[in-house]
Design a protein around this motif. Sequence first.
Motif, PDB file in Angstrom:
ATOM      1  N   ASN A 287      -9.396  72.724  53.620  1.00 19.40           N
ATOM      2  CA  ASN A 287      -8.033  72.226  53.445  1.00 19.40           C
ATOM      3  C   ASN A 287      -7.163  72.474  54.688  1.00 19.40           C
ATOM      4  N   TRP A 288      -7.725  73.199  55.674  1.00 23.97           N
ATOM      5  CA  TRP A 288      -6.968  73.415  56.916  1.00 23.97           C
ATOM      6  C   TRP A 288      -7.969  73.784  58.014  1.00 23.97           C
ATOM      7  N   ALA A 289      -7.769  73.239  59.193  1.00 22.34           N
ATOM      8  CA  ALA A 289      -8.607  73.619  60.343  1.00 22.34           C
ATOM      9  C   ALA A 289      -7.767  73.439  61.601  1.00 22.34           C
TER      10      ALA A 289
ATOM     11  N   ALA B 174      -9.680  67.696  64.476  1.00 22.28           N
ATOM     12  CA  ALA B 174      -9.930  66.491  63.671  1.00 22.28           C
ATOM     13  C   ALA B 174     -11.425  66.303  63.451  1.00 22.28           C
ATOM     14  N   LEU B 175     -12.228  66.536  64.495  1.00 22.35           N
ATOM     15  CA  LEU B 175     -13.684  66.372  64.389  1.00 22.35           C
ATOM     16  C   LEU B 175     -14.263  67.304  63.321  1.00 22.35           C
ATOM     17  N   VAL B 176     -13.909  68.578  63.399  1.00 27.77           N
ATOM     18  CA  VAL B 176     -14.479  69.555  62.465  1.00 27.77           C
ATOM     19  C   VAL B 176     -13.976  69.307  61.042  1.00 27.77           C
ATOM     20  N   PHE B 177     -12.671  69.092  60.913  1.00 30.43           N
ATOM     21  CA  PHE B 177     -12.058  68.915  59.586  1.00 30.43           C
ATOM     22  C   PHE B 177     -12.646  67.713  58.852  1.00 30.43           C
ATOM     23  N   HIS B 178     -12.908  66.641  59.606  1.00 28.56           N
ATOM     24  CA  HIS B 178     -13.362  65.408  58.953  1.00 28.56           C
ATOM     25  C   HIS B 178     -14.876  65.271  58.886  1.00 28.56           C
TER      26      HIS B 178
ATOM     27  N   GLY C 135       1.347  85.211  74.738  1.00 27.78           N
ATOM     28  CA  GLY C 135       1.581  86.438  75.507  1.00 27.78           C
ATOM     29  C   GLY C 135       2.224  87.503  74.664  1.00 27.78           C
ATOM     30  N   ASN C 136       2.715  87.100  73.476  1.00 30.68           N
ATOM     31  CA  ASN C 136       3.380  88.039  72.590  1.00 30.68           C
ATOM     32  C   ASN C 136       2.844  87.955  71.160  1.00 30.68           C
ATOM     33  N   GLU C 137       2.677  86.705  70.682  1.00 27.22           N
ATOM     34  CA  GLU C 137       2.194  86.497  69.321  1.00 27.22           C
ATOM     35  C   GLU C 137       1.425  85.184  69.249  1.00 27.22           C
ATOM     36  N   LEU C 138       0.859  84.886  68.072  1.00 25.99           N
ATOM     37  CA  LEU C 138       0.136  83.627  67.877  1.00 25.99           C
ATOM     38  C   LEU C 138       1.122  82.564  67.400  1.00 25.99           C
ATOM     39  N   VAL C 139       1.019  81.370  67.967  1.00 26.43           N
ATOM     40  CA  VAL C 139       1.893  80.252  67.594  1.00 26.43           C
ATOM     41  C   VAL C 139       0.999  79.085  67.184  1.00 26.43           C
ATOM     42  N   VAL C 140       1.333  78.446  66.063  1.00 27.10           N
ATOM     43  CA  VAL C 140       0.462  77.376  65.573  1.00 27.10           C
ATOM     44  C   VAL C 140       0.322  76.264  66.620  1.00 27.10           C
ATOM     45  N   GLY C 141      -0.912  75.774  66.755  1.00 24.22           N
ATOM     46  CA  GLY C 141      -1.216  74.699  67.699  1.00 24.22           C
ATOM     47  C   GLY C 141      -1.738  73.491  66.950  1.00 24.22           C
ATOM     48  N   PRO C 142      -2.497  72.633  67.609  1.00 20.89           N
ATOM     49  CA  PRO C 142      -3.033  71.446  66.949  1.00 20.89           C
ATOM     50  C   PRO C 142      -3.887  71.808  65.731  1.00 20.89           C
ATOM     51  N   PHE C 143      -3.715  71.072  64.640  1.00 18.86           N
ATOM     52  CA  PHE C 143      -4.472  71.346  63.419  1.00 18.86           C
ATOM     53  C   PHE C 143      -4.543  70.116  62.542  1.00 18.86           C
ATOM     54  N   GLN C 144      -5.393  70.213  61.506  1.00 23.14           N
ATOM     55  CA  GLN C 144      -5.463  69.223  60.431  1.00 23.14           C
ATOM     56  C   GLN C 144      -5.177  69.970  59.139  1.00 23.14           C
TER      57      GLN C 144
END
Length: 165
Positions: free
Chosen positions: A52-54, A42-46, A61-70
Amino acid sequence: MFEIKTGTTTSKSEQYAELVEQARGMLAGEPSLIANAANFSALVFHTLPDFNWAGFYLYDGNELVVGPFQGKPACIRIALGRGVCGKAAQTRETQLVHDVNAFDGHIACDAASQSEIVVPLVKADGTLLGVWDVDSPSVGRFDDEDRAGMEALCAVFMNAVNAQS
Ligand code: SME
């Protein structure tokens, strides 16, 4: 409440230097990875313009999974080596993509995205935490100053992570 400061400096490197200090203060003493990742995005995005996305993709341990974002809802799972995020995770090197349409294998979560930077997040013990991904609707939005600035911000984030583990 944490106040986001904007518009007090002019150059890009000054903006990043100020942002680094704000991030350090915001993350200090908080042990929750999810809370810190949410507030960091939120800090970086704003604070910085033309994104349009941050946000984060976290390695399970196997793949990347989406985490917190704006930004708009994004692709949930990305295999290592796939797309810009997967390449950053696999190579452990920042990926700066001037024009996503020219990047072979780019994963288009939001059709508005035209350029992108992805920084790998590696813990002090050498294990992969995930990646930090920022997208812009403008071609060529990111340059070497952004690379240095985003890497400095991610170093602050990883210091907070390492302090808790
Ligand atoms: N464009 C990324 C996928 C994640 S979204 O941009 C949020 C990629 O190619 O890895």
